[in-house]
Enzyme design. Structure first.
Site, PDB file in Angstrom:
ATOM      1  N   LYS A  10       0.833  -1.205   0.000  1.00 54.89           N
ATOM      2  CA  LYS A  10       0.000   0.000   0.000  1.00 54.89           C
ATOM      3  C   LYS A  10       0.878   1.269   0.000  1.00 54.89           C
ATOM      4  O   LYS A  10       2.097   1.186   0.234  1.00 54.89           O
ATOM      5  CB  LYS A  10      -0.917  -0.044   1.221  1.00 54.89           C
ATOM      6  N   TYR A  50     -12.293  -2.528  -3.218  1.00 55.68           N
ATOM      7  CA  TYR A  50     -12.759  -2.700  -1.835  1.00 55.68           C
ATOM      8  C   TYR A  50     -14.283  -2.823  -1.739  1.00 55.68           C
ATOM      9  O   TYR A  50     -14.855  -2.485  -0.714  1.00 55.68           O
ATOM     10  CB  TYR A  50     -12.245  -1.555  -0.963  1.00 55.68           C
ATOM     11  N   ASN A 126      -1.730  -0.293   7.324  1.00 55.53           N
ATOM     12  CA  ASN A 126      -1.132  -1.590   7.686  1.00 55.53           C
ATOM     13  C   ASN A 126      -0.315  -2.202   6.546  1.00 55.53           C
ATOM     14  O   ASN A 126      -0.111  -3.413   6.491  1.00 55.53           O
ATOM     15  CB  ASN A 126      -2.217  -2.544   8.200  1.00 55.53           C
ATOM     16  N   HIS A 129      -2.001  -5.298   1.460  1.00 56.75           N
ATOM     17  CA  HIS A 129      -3.282  -5.966   1.214  1.00 56.75           C
ATOM     18  C   HIS A 129      -2.986  -7.390   0.748  1.00 56.75           C
ATOM     19  O   HIS A 129      -2.071  -7.594  -0.055  1.00 56.75           O
ATOM     20  CB  HIS A 129      -4.084  -5.256   0.121  1.00 56.75           C
ATOM     21  N   GLU A 140      -9.783 -10.358  -7.574  1.00 55.12           N
ATOM     22  CA  GLU A 140      -8.804  -9.274  -7.450  1.00 55.12           C
ATOM     23  C   GLU A 140      -7.673  -9.413  -8.483  1.00 55.12           C
ATOM     24  O   GLU A 140      -7.219  -8.414  -9.048  1.00 55.12           O
ATOM     25  CB  GLU A 140      -8.241  -9.252  -6.022  1.00 55.12           C
TER      26      GLU A 140
HETATM   27  O1  CDP Z   1      -6.869  -6.082   4.996  1.00 54.08           O
HETATM   28  P1  CDP Z   1      -7.668  -7.080   5.800  1.00 54.08           P
HETATM   29  O2  CDP Z   1      -8.281  -8.162   4.934  1.00 54.08           O
HETATM   30  O3  CDP Z   1      -6.890  -7.628   6.953  1.00 54.08           O
HETATM   31  O4  CDP Z   1      -8.880  -6.270   6.485  1.00 54.08           O
HETATM   32  P2  CDP Z   1     -10.322  -5.853   5.908  1.00 54.08           P
HETATM   33  O5  CDP Z   1     -11.319  -6.085   6.989  1.00 54.08           O
HETATM   34  O6  CDP Z   1     -10.568  -6.488   4.581  1.00 54.08           O
HETATM   35  O7  CDP Z   1     -10.182  -4.284   5.704  1.00 54.08           O
HETATM   36  C1  CDP Z   1      -9.507  -3.753   4.596  1.00 54.08           C
HETATM   37  C2  CDP Z   1      -8.619  -2.621   5.060  1.00 54.08           C
HETATM   38  O8  CDP Z   1      -9.443  -1.574   5.570  1.00 54.08           O
HETATM   39  C3  CDP Z   1      -7.669  -2.932   6.208  1.00 54.08           C
HETATM   40  O9  CDP Z   1      -6.496  -3.601   5.785  1.00 54.08           O
HETATM   41  C4  CDP Z   1      -7.379  -1.539   6.745  1.00 54.08           C
HETATM   42  O10 CDP Z   1      -6.351  -0.884   6.006  1.00 54.08           O
HETATM   43  C5  CDP Z   1      -8.701  -0.822   6.487  1.00 54.08           C
HETATM   44  N1  CDP Z   1      -9.528  -0.663   7.715  1.00 54.08           N
HETATM   45  C6  CDP Z   1      -9.580   0.585   8.318  1.00 54.08           C
HETATM   46  O11 CDP Z   1      -8.956   1.526   7.841  1.00 54.08           O
HETATM   47  N2  CDP Z   1     -10.334   0.757   9.461  1.00 54.08           N
HETATM   48  C7  CDP Z   1     -11.010  -0.273  10.006  1.00 54.08           C
HETATM   49  N3  CDP Z   1     -11.731  -0.077  11.116  1.00 54.08           N
HETATM   50  C8  CDP Z   1     -10.955  -1.545   9.403  1.00 54.08           C
HETATM   51  C9  CDP Z   1     -10.205  -1.727   8.243  1.00 54.08           C
HETATM   52 MG    MG Z   2      -9.645  -7.862   3.388  1.00 54.40          MG
END
Ligand code: CDP
Ligand code: MG
Length: 162
Positions: A10, A50, A126, A129, A140
């Site tokens: 990212k 997303y 974080n 992705h 994707e």
């Molecule tokens: O990336 P991952 O699959 O672990 O998490 P996700 O639930 O698919 O969420 C996608 C991305 O949204 C996360 O990697 C975070 O960067 C972001 N996110 C956020 O900014 N705030 C949250 N409360 C939850 C997710």
């Molecule tokens: Mg995810």
């Protein structure tokens, strides 16, 4: 089973000059990069990538996330290996960096919590992705890469790790 998964470094990974170190985590595990490019996506593309996040985390999180992911260029790649979807998620670590285990990318290179992000109306930065499952990975990969951008080749690891 040999699988393919989409990984994005990212904008924070690129801007913090962590591309090489993060990439090494995957290469060290013997996983194979079969496609890679730098791309600066627009808001529309970010929303397609997303899709579903609004339902899962709410519209405010989606807006911050879309701003985050198209706030700078990303390195997009397709990684191949045995059960690579699950293995790449393990190496990446869990979503919230404060909870991600040491030894994972998110656990080692960042530390923000969900609580802090929510209270400060900020995205959870974080670094990486990684596709969550086979269905997401297929969707994707075809969103980010065309078939002629993916390559079949042997690595020196193949006889040892597969
Ligand atoms: O990336 P991952 O699959 O672990 O998490 P996700 O639930 O698919 O969420 C996608 C991305 O949204 C996360 O990697 C975070 O960067 C972001 N996110 C956020 O900014 N705030 C949250 N409360 C939850 C997710
Ligand atoms: Mg995810």
């Amino acid at each position: 089973m040999i699988e393919r998964t989409l990984v994005l470094l990212k904008p924070d990974a690129v801007q913090r000059s962590l591309v090489g170190r993060v990439l090494s985590r995957f290469e060290d595990a013997g996983l194979k990069i079969i496609g890679m490019k730098m791309i600066w996506i627009d808001e529309k593309f970010a929303k397609i990538h997303y899709s579903g996040i609004g339902e899962r985390h709410g519209e405010k999180v989606l807006k911050n996330l879309v701003d985050y992911i198209h706030g700078g260029p990303v390195i997009a790649m397709v990684i191949e290996g045995v059960n690579s979807i699950e293995v790449v998620r393990k190496i990446t670590g869990t979503t919230y960096p404060n909870e991600a285990l040491p030894g994972t990318i998110r656990g080692d290179f960042c530390h923000i919590s969900r609580k802090y992000a929510n209270e400060h109306d900020k995205y959870v930065g974080n670094l990486v992705h990684a596709s969550e499952n086979k269905k997401d990975a297929d969707r994707e990969i075809s969103l980010w890469f065309s078939a002629d951008e993916l390559f079949n080749y042997k690595t020196v690891h193949d006889i040892h790790v597969i």
